[in-house]
Design a protein around this motif. Structure first.
Motif, PDB file in Angstrom:
ATOM      1  N   LEU A 161      16.966   0.861 -31.601  1.00  0.00           N
ATOM      2  CA  LEU A 161      18.261   1.541 -31.502  1.00  0.00           C
ATOM      3  C   LEU A 161      18.132   2.915 -30.850  1.00  0.00           C
ATOM      4  N   GLU A 162      16.954   3.208 -30.347  1.00  0.00           N
ATOM      5  CA  GLU A 162      16.646   4.560 -29.866  1.00  0.00           C
ATOM      6  C   GLU A 162      17.542   5.025 -28.728  1.00  0.00           C
ATOM      7  N   PHE A 163      17.998   4.109 -27.884  1.00  0.00           N
ATOM      8  CA  PHE A 163      18.827   4.490 -26.740  1.00  0.00           C
ATOM      9  C   PHE A 163      20.306   4.634 -27.116  1.00  0.00           C
ATOM     10  N   THR A 164      20.681   4.150 -28.306  1.00  0.00           N
ATOM     11  CA  THR A 164      22.099   4.140 -28.674  1.00  0.00           C
ATOM     12  C   THR A 164      22.480   5.203 -29.692  1.00  0.00           C
ATOM     13  N   LYS A 165      21.543   5.634 -30.547  1.00  0.00           N
ATOM     14  CA  LYS A 165      21.871   6.659 -31.536  1.00  0.00           C
ATOM     15  C   LYS A 165      20.626   7.437 -31.928  1.00  0.00           C
ATOM     16  N   ARG A 190       1.088   8.362 -27.455  1.00  0.00           N
ATOM     17  CA  ARG A 190       2.019   7.501 -28.180  1.00  0.00           C
ATOM     18  C   ARG A 190       2.592   8.278 -29.351  1.00  0.00           C
ATOM     19  N   GLY A 191       3.849   7.987 -29.674  1.00  0.00           N
ATOM     20  CA  GLY A 191       4.423   8.499 -30.901  1.00  0.00           C
ATOM     21  C   GLY A 191       4.087   7.558 -32.042  1.00  0.00           C
ATOM     22  N   ILE A 192       4.343   7.997 -33.263  1.00  0.00           N
ATOM     23  CA  ILE A 192       4.017   7.174 -34.425  1.00  0.00           C
ATOM     24  C   ILE A 192       4.770   5.848 -34.391  1.00  0.00           C
ATOM     25  N   VAL A 193       6.023   5.863 -33.926  1.00  0.00           N
ATOM     26  CA  VAL A 193       6.798   4.626 -33.811  1.00  0.00           C
ATOM     27  C   VAL A 193       6.170   3.697 -32.783  1.00  0.00           C
ATOM     28  N   GLU A 194       5.786   4.240 -31.635  1.00  0.00           N
ATOM     29  CA  GLU A 194       5.235   3.419 -30.547  1.00  0.00           C
ATOM     30  C   GLU A 194       3.921   2.761 -30.954  1.00  0.00           C
ATOM     31  N   TYR A 195       3.106   3.452 -31.749  1.00  0.00           N
ATOM     32  CA  TYR A 195       1.867   2.825 -32.224  1.00  0.00           C
ATOM     33  C   TYR A 195       2.173   1.560 -33.028  1.00  0.00           C
ATOM     34  N   VAL A 213       7.012  -6.768 -23.711  1.00  0.00           N
ATOM     35  CA  VAL A 213       7.952  -7.590 -24.483  1.00  0.00           C
ATOM     36  C   VAL A 213       8.870  -6.713 -25.322  1.00  0.00           C
ATOM     37  N   SER A 214       8.304  -5.740 -26.021  1.00  0.00           N
ATOM     38  CA  SER A 214       9.116  -4.884 -26.883  1.00  0.00           C
ATOM     39  C   SER A 214      10.130  -4.088 -26.073  1.00  0.00           C
ATOM     40  N   TYR A 215       9.715  -3.628 -24.894  1.00  0.00           N
ATOM     41  CA  TYR A 215      10.640  -2.843 -24.077  1.00  0.00           C
ATOM     42  C   TYR A 215      11.760  -3.730 -23.521  1.00  0.00           C
ATOM     43  N   SER A 216      11.433  -4.960 -23.167  1.00  0.00           N
ATOM     44  CA  SER A 216      12.452  -5.889 -22.677  1.00  0.00           C
ATOM     45  C   SER A 216      13.505  -6.175 -23.743  1.00  0.00           C
ATOM     46  N   ILE A 217      13.039  -6.376 -24.978  1.00  0.00           N
ATOM     47  CA  ILE A 217      13.974  -6.606 -26.086  1.00  0.00           C
ATOM     48  C   ILE A 217      14.831  -5.364 -26.304  1.00  0.00           C
ATOM     49  N   LYS A 218      14.213  -4.212 -26.221  1.00  0.00           N
ATOM     50  CA  LYS A 218      14.936  -2.950 -26.419  1.00  0.00           C
ATOM     51  C   LYS A 218      16.055  -2.784 -25.389  1.00  0.00           C
ATOM     52  N   ILE A 219      15.768  -3.099 -24.147  1.00  0.00           N
ATOM     53  CA  ILE A 219      16.788  -3.016 -23.096  1.00  0.00           C
ATOM     54  C   ILE A 219      17.917  -4.000 -23.372  1.00  0.00           C
ATOM     55  N   ARG A 220      17.552  -5.204 -23.780  1.00  0.00           N
ATOM     56  CA  ARG A 220      18.574  -6.238 -24.004  1.00  0.00           C
ATOM     57  C   ARG A 220      19.509  -5.847 -25.143  1.00  0.00           C
ATOM     58  N   VAL A 221      18.959  -5.404 -26.287  1.00  0.00           N
ATOM     59  CA  VAL A 221      19.828  -5.090 -27.425  1.00  0.00           C
ATOM     60  C   VAL A 221      20.637  -3.819 -27.169  1.00  0.00           C
ATOM     61  N   THR A 222      20.143  -2.972 -26.272  1.00  0.00           N
ATOM     62  CA  THR A 222      20.910  -1.784 -25.899  1.00  0.00           C
ATOM     63  C   THR A 222      22.122  -2.179 -25.059  1.00  0.00           C
ATOM     64  N   LYS A 223      21.924  -3.100 -24.153  1.00  0.00           N
ATOM     65  CA  LYS A 223      22.997  -3.501 -23.243  1.00  0.00           C
ATOM     66  C   LYS A 223      23.989  -4.467 -23.889  1.00  0.00           C
ATOM     67  N   ASP A 224      23.542  -5.258 -24.849  1.00  0.00           N
ATOM     68  CA  ASP A 224      24.388  -6.298 -25.427  1.00  0.00           C
ATOM     69  C   ASP A 224      24.632  -6.010 -26.910  1.00  0.00           C
ATOM     70  N   GLU A 225      25.722  -5.352 -27.197  1.00  0.00           N
ATOM     71  CA  GLU A 225      26.041  -4.970 -28.576  1.00  0.00           C
ATOM     72  C   GLU A 225      26.219  -6.179 -29.478  1.00  0.00           C
ATOM     73  N   ASP A 226      26.679  -7.296 -28.936  1.00  0.00           N
ATOM     74  CA  ASP A 226      26.948  -8.486 -29.735  1.00  0.00           C
ATOM     75  C   ASP A 226      25.675  -9.085 -30.337  1.00  0.00           C
ATOM     76  N   VAL A 227      24.544  -8.936 -29.647  1.00  0.00           N
ATOM     77  CA  VAL A 227      23.302  -9.533 -30.153  1.00  0.00           C
ATOM     78  C   VAL A 227      22.436  -8.517 -30.896  1.00  0.00           C
ATOM     79  N   ARG A 228      22.847  -7.262 -30.912  1.00  0.00           N
ATOM     80  CA  ARG A 228      21.983  -6.187 -31.418  1.00  0.00           C
ATOM     81  C   ARG A 228      21.571  -6.391 -32.874  1.00  0.00           C
ATOM     82  N   GLU A 229      22.543  -6.486 -33.762  1.00  0.00           N
ATOM     83  CA  GLU A 229      22.235  -6.593 -35.192  1.00  0.00           C
ATOM     84  C   GLU A 229      21.511  -7.892 -35.508  1.00  0.00           C
TER      85      GLU A 229
END
Length: 242
Positions: free
Chosen positions: A82-86, A200-205, A215-231
């Protein structure tokens, strides 16, 4: 395959115990001056940068408390995806502004408040500028803006913290960081962990422990762009990983 393998972490834990690297880490920590902190938790609002030795130490600490591990890493997943959204608090801060990993908190947390105001604010300006530049890259590549709250968020200089003696100079602060880099180098030189040497930050580790970085970054981009699939996506990840 994950970016940081569990077997490598366990090997690192064994190596650190056998060679007293955790003791050396704690000695560095003990040399950081103390200070009078109001405990407001206002500074605990980011994925603070940590060293490899610190990640291994925190990983071992969480392994000894399964309930704390599940709670903390659930927060880690929320923070990252959720880092890019809030703007969220550090995933290791609880509802009462207490640090869940206080005994093994990273060096950067221990040094907060020991900066002179002019040094701190200069660094803060650099951080904000990097956030702005990174947002431009994301906008160009993926077609969305990171939340203004996230881009422009600033952890303000703490006027309430009172250091034990005087504020630390930049060279003093870097001296502590250099000691941890030496401990990291000791681990890397033995070839017992196969990860790229980078900041790296503690979260990134922990995210790199769960996923391959791409893979993690791809998922992050997808859930940022698509609010319907985020939760749905984030809850599914937690069920799989935790």
């Amino acid at each position: 395959m994950t970016s940081i393998k569990k077997k490598d972490i366990l090997n690192c834990i064994d190596y650190c115990k056998q060679n007293k690297l955790f003791d050396k880490l704690n000695k560095v920590y003990s040399n950081v001056p103390s200070g009078d902190c109001a405990g407001c938790g206002n500074c605990c609002m980011e994925s603070v940068g940590i060293n490899l030795i610190e990640f291994i130490n925190i990983f071992e600490y969480l392994n000894e408390n399964k309930e704390l591990r599940k709670k903390s890493l659930s927060n880690v997943i929320d923070y990252y995806f959720l880092e890019f959204t809030k703007k969220s608090a550090c995933p290791f801060k609880d509802e009462d502004n207490r640090c869940l990993i206080y005994e093994v908190r990273p060096l950067n947390c221990r040094l907060f408040g020991h900066w002179k105001k002019e040094d701190y604010n200069k660094n803060l300006s650099n951080v904000t500028q990097r956030n702005i530049e990174y947002n431009k890259i994301v906008k160009s590549k993926y077609g969305f803006d990171i939340s203004n709250e996230v881009v422009n968020y600033k952890i303000k200089y703490c006027e309430d913290f009172i250091p034990q003696n005087d504020y630390l100079s930049k060279s003093d602060r870097l001296g502590f960081a250099d000691e941890l880099m030496t401990l990291d180098s000791n681990i890397y030189s033995k070839g017992i962990i196969d990860i790229e040497f980078k900041d790296r930050g503690i979260v990134e580790y922990f995210i790199d422990y769960f996923f391959n970085e791409d893979v993690s970054y791809s998922i992050k981009i997808r859930v940022t762009k698509d609010e319907d699939v985020r939760e749905i996506a984030i809850n599914r990840l937690k069920k799989i990983l935790l």
